[in-house]
Design a protein around this motif. Structure first.
Motif, PDB file in Angstrom:
ATOM      1  N   CYS A 176     -40.766  19.793   1.378  1.00 46.95           N
ATOM      2  CA  CYS A 176     -40.537  18.465   0.749  1.00 46.95           C
ATOM      3  C   CYS A 176     -41.779  18.102  -0.227  1.00 46.95           C
ATOM      4  CB  CYS A 176     -40.612  17.381   1.928  1.00 46.95           C
ATOM      5  SG  CYS A 176     -40.178  15.551   1.177  1.00 46.95           S
ATOM      6  N   CYS A 179     -43.614  15.084   1.697  1.00 42.41           N
ATOM      7  CA  CYS A 179     -44.373  15.356   2.775  1.00 42.41           C
ATOM      8  C   CYS A 179     -45.190  16.591   2.930  1.00 42.41           C
ATOM      9  CB  CYS A 179     -43.476  15.152   3.920  1.00 42.41           C
ATOM     10  SG  CYS A 179     -42.402  13.852   3.898  1.00 42.41           S
ATOM     11  N   CYS A 187     -37.050  16.121   6.678  1.00 41.38           N
ATOM     12  CA  CYS A 187     -37.423  14.659   6.456  1.00 41.38           C
ATOM     13  C   CYS A 187     -36.628  13.920   5.662  1.00 41.38           C
ATOM     14  CB  CYS A 187     -39.144  14.865   6.186  1.00 41.38           C
ATOM     15  SG  CYS A 187     -39.406  15.772   4.672  1.00 41.38           S
ATOM     16  N   HIS A 188     -36.873  14.275   4.423  1.00 39.03           N
ATOM     17  CA  HIS A 188     -36.048  13.191   3.518  1.00 39.03           C
ATOM     18  C   HIS A 188     -34.658  13.526   3.130  1.00 39.03           C
ATOM     19  CE1 HIS A 188     -40.226  11.591   2.977  1.00 39.03           C
ATOM     20  NE2 HIS A 188     -39.530  10.316   2.651  1.00 39.03           N
TER      21      HIS A 188
HETATM   22 ZN    ZN Z   1     -40.369  14.428   3.328  1.00 38.12          ZN
END
Ligand code: ZN
Ligand code: ZN
Length: 224
Positions: A176, A179, A187-188
């Motif tokens: 990411c 992150c 995560c995203h």
């Molecule tokens: Zn992320």
């Protein structure tokens, strides 16, 4: 706003909500009556007088909801749109996601209108919203984005908006860009996919945010 699908869907509503009936005015049929807000013990906490009318994009947008007995102030601070005094049940982008497969009026009443009035009841009695909900307007929209994206600062949020608009969808092993240590898909990714369905809002709000930063370079994002 006459909406044929809405006028068809309301036919079944009085069977479920027996204090609502179908009325016709200016060749437009809509729901009028009252909604009871019932507390956990089954006691009626508050009763609101309402009108529920079709909207242009129903069922891909909420119907229009009006409180007609002045139970609370009609302004943005109380989540009422000041242009037509309809109730602001959710931030527009969230509405768009909720309605993406079509939302029938009976489900709208159960899942959104009644919780809205329950929140209003709490605020009328206690002076504040129980569940601390999104603010109205651009601040509310930024809170909404932040609840999904958790950007560390406005510049990062603008970068995220930009990638969302460009349909960023990297390889499944990709790290990411926000992150670093995590894989993007862990995560995203889901938030990006969800917001890609409302790209036009994201694009507009990216420009809004740039305007805000021009006036106030130290602008802080709302904490979600
Ligand atoms: Zn992320
Ligand atoms: Zn609002």
């Amino acid at each position: 706003m006459k909406n044929v699908q809405f006028e068809e869907d309301i036919l079944l509503v009085p069977e479920v909500f027996d204090k609502l009936s179908i009325v016709e005015e200016n060749e437009e049929r809509f729901l009028k009556g009252s909604l009871d807000i019932i507390d956990g013990t089954g006691k009626v906490w508050e009763t609101f007088q309402v009108e529920i009318k079709g909207s242009e994009s129903y069922p891909y947008a909420f119907p229009r909801l009006y409180e007609t007995n002045n139970a609370f102030p009609k302004n943005a601070d109380w989540h009422v749109y000041e242009n037509d005094f309809s109730c602001c049940v959710d931030v527009p982008m969230s509405e768009k996601i909720i309605c993406k497969n079509g939302l029938k009026v009976a489900d709208y009443i159960k899942q959104y209108a009644i919780p809205y009035f329950a929140n209003q009841t709490y605020r009328i009695r206690e002076g504040y919203y129980l569940y601390g909900e999104y603010s109205h307007g651009i601040k509310g929209r930024l809170e909404f984005y932040q609840s999904k994206l958790k950007a560390k600062n406005p510049a990062e949020l603008i970068k995220m908006f930009d990638l969302i608009i460009k349909d960023y969808n990297p390889d499944r092993r990709a790290i990411c860009p926000f992150c670093y240590k995590e894989k993007f898909r862990r995560c995203h990714r889901d938030a990006f996919r969800e917001l890609q369905t409302i790209k036009n809002y994201v694009a507009t709000d990216g420009l809004n945010l740039l305007e805000i930063l021009k006036v106030n370079p130290n602008f802080q994002l709302p904490i979600a």
